[in-house]
Scaffold this motif. Sequence first.
Motif, PDB file in Angstrom:
ATOM      1  N   ALA A 149       1.011  -1.272   0.390  1.00  0.00           N
ATOM      2  CA  ALA A 149       0.082   0.058   0.140  1.00  0.00           C
ATOM      3  C   ALA A 149       0.701   1.711   0.220  1.00  0.00           C
ATOM      4  O   ALA A 149       0.330   2.234  -0.353  1.00  0.00           O
ATOM      5  N   ASP A 150       2.041   1.430   0.274  1.00  0.00           N
ATOM      6  CA  ASP A 150       2.716   2.904   0.561  1.00  0.00           C
ATOM      7  C   ASP A 150       3.768   2.778  -0.347  1.00  0.00           C
ATOM      8  O   ASP A 150       4.111   3.522  -0.637  1.00  0.00           O
ATOM      9  N   LEU A 151       3.354   1.664  -1.025  1.00  0.00           N
ATOM     10  CA  LEU A 151       4.372   1.712  -2.951  1.00  0.00           C
ATOM     11  C   LEU A 151       3.692   2.590  -3.815  1.00  0.00           C
ATOM     12  O   LEU A 151       2.012   2.077  -4.421  1.00  0.00           O
ATOM     13  N   ASP A 152       4.405   3.538  -4.404  1.00  0.00           N
ATOM     14  CA  ASP A 152       3.572   4.521  -5.097  1.00  0.00           C
ATOM     15  C   ASP A 152       4.467   4.624  -6.322  1.00  0.00           C
ATOM     16  O   ASP A 152       5.360   4.368  -7.805  1.00  0.00           O
ATOM     17  N   LEU A 153       3.915   3.781  -7.375  1.00  0.00           N
ATOM     18  CA  LEU A 153       3.863   2.826  -8.107  1.00  0.00           C
ATOM     19  C   LEU A 153       4.429   4.023  -9.080  1.00  0.00           C
ATOM     20  O   LEU A 153       4.795   3.526 -10.939  1.00  0.00           O
ATOM     21  N   GLU A 154       3.537   4.476  -9.358  1.00  0.00           N
ATOM     22  CA  GLU A 154       3.141   5.121 -10.540  1.00  0.00           C
ATOM     23  C   GLU A 154       4.272   5.926 -11.155  1.00  0.00           C
ATOM     24  O   GLU A 154       4.303   7.063 -12.210  1.00  0.00           O
ATOM     25  N   ALA A 155       4.745   7.019  -9.786  1.00  0.00           N
ATOM     26  CA  ALA A 155       5.854   7.644  -9.924  1.00  0.00           C
ATOM     27  C   ALA A 155       7.431   6.580 -10.017  1.00  0.00           C
ATOM     28  O   ALA A 155       8.373   7.518 -10.598  1.00  0.00           O
ATOM     29  N   LEU A 156       7.173   5.570 -10.542  1.00  0.00           N
ATOM     30  CA  LEU A 156       8.467   4.869 -10.912  1.00  0.00           C
ATOM     31  C   LEU A 156       9.009   4.667 -12.376  1.00  0.00           C
ATOM     32  O   LEU A 156       7.426   4.985 -12.337  1.00  0.00           O
ATOM     33  N   GLU A 157      10.363   5.075 -12.449  1.00  0.00           N
ATOM     34  CA  GLU A 157       9.823   4.345 -13.997  1.00  0.00           C
ATOM     35  C   GLU A 157      10.650   3.392 -14.573  1.00  0.00           C
ATOM     36  O   GLU A 157      11.729   3.478 -13.751  1.00  0.00           O
ATOM     37  N   HIS A 183      19.960   0.673   3.183  1.00  0.00           N
ATOM     38  CA  HIS A 183      19.112   1.206   3.270  1.00  0.00           C
ATOM     39  C   HIS A 183      17.832   2.224   3.340  1.00  0.00           C
ATOM     40  O   HIS A 183      17.423   2.929   3.549  1.00  0.00           O
ATOM     41  N   GLY A 184      18.283   2.358   1.863  1.00  0.00           N
ATOM     42  CA  GLY A 184      16.422   3.037   0.667  1.00  0.00           C
ATOM     43  C   GLY A 184      14.820   2.011   0.867  1.00  0.00           C
ATOM     44  O   GLY A 184      15.038   1.089   1.520  1.00  0.00           O
ATOM     45  N   GLU A 185      14.218   2.700  -0.088  1.00  0.00           N
ATOM     46  CA  GLU A 185      13.220   2.541   0.898  1.00  0.00           C
ATOM     47  C   GLU A 185      13.157   1.591  -0.921  1.00  0.00           C
ATOM     48  O   GLU A 185      12.044   1.663  -1.666  1.00  0.00           O
ATOM     49  N   VAL A 186      13.109   0.467  -0.435  1.00  0.00           N
ATOM     50  CA  VAL A 186      13.676  -0.751  -2.061  1.00  0.00           C
ATOM     51  C   VAL A 186      12.340  -1.318  -1.598  1.00  0.00           C
ATOM     52  O   VAL A 186      13.012  -2.370  -0.916  1.00  0.00           O
ATOM     53  N   PHE A 187      11.357  -1.915  -2.154  1.00  0.00           N
ATOM     54  CA  PHE A 187      10.313  -3.100  -2.372  1.00  0.00           C
ATOM     55  C   PHE A 187      11.163  -4.092  -3.792  1.00  0.00           C
ATOM     56  O   PHE A 187      11.764  -3.703  -4.941  1.00  0.00           O
ATOM     57  N   ASP A 188      10.700  -5.673  -3.154  1.00  0.00           N
ATOM     58  CA  ASP A 188      11.299  -7.017  -3.642  1.00  0.00           C
ATOM     59  C   ASP A 188      10.506  -7.536  -3.625  1.00  0.00           C
ATOM     60  O   ASP A 188       9.960  -8.076  -2.779  1.00  0.00           O
ATOM     61  N   THR A 189       9.688  -7.463  -5.010  1.00  0.00           N
ATOM     62  CA  THR A 189       8.874  -8.585  -5.126  1.00  0.00           C
ATOM     63  C   THR A 189       9.023 -10.113  -5.755  1.00  0.00           C
ATOM     64  O   THR A 189       8.726  -9.253  -7.422  1.00  0.00           O
ATOM     65  N   SER A 190       9.695 -10.563  -5.501  1.00  0.00           N
ATOM     66  CA  SER A 190      10.429 -11.364  -6.813  1.00  0.00           C
ATOM     67  C   SER A 190      10.080 -13.341  -6.654  1.00  0.00           C
ATOM     68  O   SER A 190       9.345 -13.695  -5.097  1.00  0.00           O
ATOM     69  N   THR A 191       9.439 -14.047  -7.524  1.00  0.00           N
ATOM     70  CA  THR A 191       9.694 -15.181  -8.077  1.00  0.00           C
ATOM     71  C   THR A 191      10.677 -15.969  -8.431  1.00  0.00           C
ATOM     72  O   THR A 191      11.079 -15.521  -9.451  1.00  0.00           O
ATOM     73  N   ARG A 192      11.005 -17.417  -7.245  1.00  0.00           N
ATOM     74  CA  ARG A 192      11.871 -17.796  -8.212  1.00  0.00           C
ATOM     75  C   ARG A 192      12.304 -18.872  -8.476  1.00  0.00           C
ATOM     76  O   ARG A 192      11.381 -19.826  -6.955  1.00  0.00           O
ATOM     77  N   PHE A 193      12.156 -19.911  -9.226  1.00  0.00           N
ATOM     78  CA  PHE A 193      12.056 -21.383  -9.777  1.00  0.00           C
ATOM     79  C   PHE A 193      13.410 -21.851 -10.056  1.00  0.00           C
ATOM     80  O   PHE A 193      13.730 -22.166 -11.104  1.00  0.00           O
ATOM     81  N   VAL A 194      13.482 -23.087  -9.448  1.00  0.00           N
ATOM     82  CA  VAL A 194      13.842 -24.072  -9.549  1.00  0.00           C
ATOM     83  C   VAL A 194      13.561 -24.928 -10.030  1.00  0.00           C
ATOM     84  O   VAL A 194      12.840 -26.086  -9.132  1.00  0.00           O
TER      85      VAL A 194
END
Length: 476
Positions: free
Chosen positions: A87-95, A266-277
């Motif tokens: 909810a706190d991620l401002d996706l529209e502001a990222l490029e 220490h930045g405000e980095v959001f990571d949503t990753s999917t990994r498959f082996v």
Amino acid sequence: MSEAGAVSSNGKSNGATPVATNGAAGQDSVKVKAGRHREATLYQALHGAGAGDGRTLAQLREAALQAYESSELPVWRRSGFWSTTLADLDLEALETSVQERGVPDVVTRTLPDAPRAGRIVQSAGAVVHVELDEALAERGVILCSLEQAFEEHPELVREWFSKRLPIDRHKLEAANAAFWTGGAFLYVPRGVTVEQPFEIVYAIDRPGIAQYGRTLVVGGETSEFRVHEYDVAEDFDGQALHAGAFELYLQDGARCRLAQFQDWGHGEVFDTSTRFVGVGRDAYCHWLPALLGGHLVRQHLELAVSEKGGDMAFRGLFFAEEQEHLDVFAVDLHETGPSGGDVHWRGTATGQSRASFEGLIQIDPGAQQTHTYLQIHTMMLSPKARLDAIPSVLVSADDVSASHGGTVGELDETSIFYMQTRGLDRPAAVRVIVEGFFEPLISELGNEPLEELVRTRIESKLAAAREDIETYATSR
């Protein structure tokens, strides 16, 4: 347009990744609580065929774009436990920038200066560096951007791309499939053994970036090799996103040692990753992620034995600090037997961080003679931190052995006192206990420069939280 060209939010290709608004077309008709229609799928094994079902890359991108525009940002929630929300991620502001800016300083500053078989570095949306040992290239090893692989090795890439990865479970998985640029592709041919590791690096050096990292690794029959992935970022003010997708397939008899070092700073980095082996017949994978930093990190990690005789060791460690939020869902999937597995994770939390590890053993019908064990051990180092360990087993075969266990511990005053009697002061005793807690897994990395990097990062986290740890230890 090349086959690997990215699709923008209006369906056109412009080489960049504009980010659509959360109110994209089709959402007005969906009147449900945010995330409610997706949450039932977010804590399940991927299980089964992925999106790569014969469609071209352009068709996959278009389908992913439609999923992106019709879905919401995901919410991972369990009854009785806290939620992971974007909810706190401002996706529209990222490029996403595809302009090459050279190798970021954080890469040269962080990665070990050690022998390697090859290295590929992506910063934001562009591959900025590729190197490969010439002798390995002559033996048929391929290391290049995924875009280049689609152009120069299309038949090889199409066979494996998105074979087991979905594109429509939630908005950011769809964004990755629709918008990725650059990417990494590694192919080790049949019978080739490589002693030194291949390094795959994703770096973020400034805020305002949405990075959609996409990696495909294929190990040919009886090949043997190592892969080290590094996910790193500078310390900056502002938000950034890494929505990654990683897939590795080991063909019959192949062996791979896979390690992941993640420290988003220490930045405000959001990571949503999917990994498959995926592990083939008589193949083996040793996989060890070290998750050591990120504002909000949600990882779906799945290791599947898909052919008879496959075996694996699934290790991992994590350290959450300050206000960090970590949510790991790790799957030990057995689709056929006989097969083997061994899952062992360790983690800790300081400050006001939150960390959750859910480990799932899933044994499918017909996966007889499967033998696997899952264990998760955690250590609390702060009164305000929250740490959940949730092991579970889902078995649909009757000739198997599968079990799990989990522990949550604290610093033991008796152990601290014992070390003080041997000449250590109290802070040193605490550091030795915590470092010793992680050491059984760190030593399994099997690469001294990487082991030292992980040890150094844990030591720095302990030093930063020294006052908090001491307060908690003396209050028990």
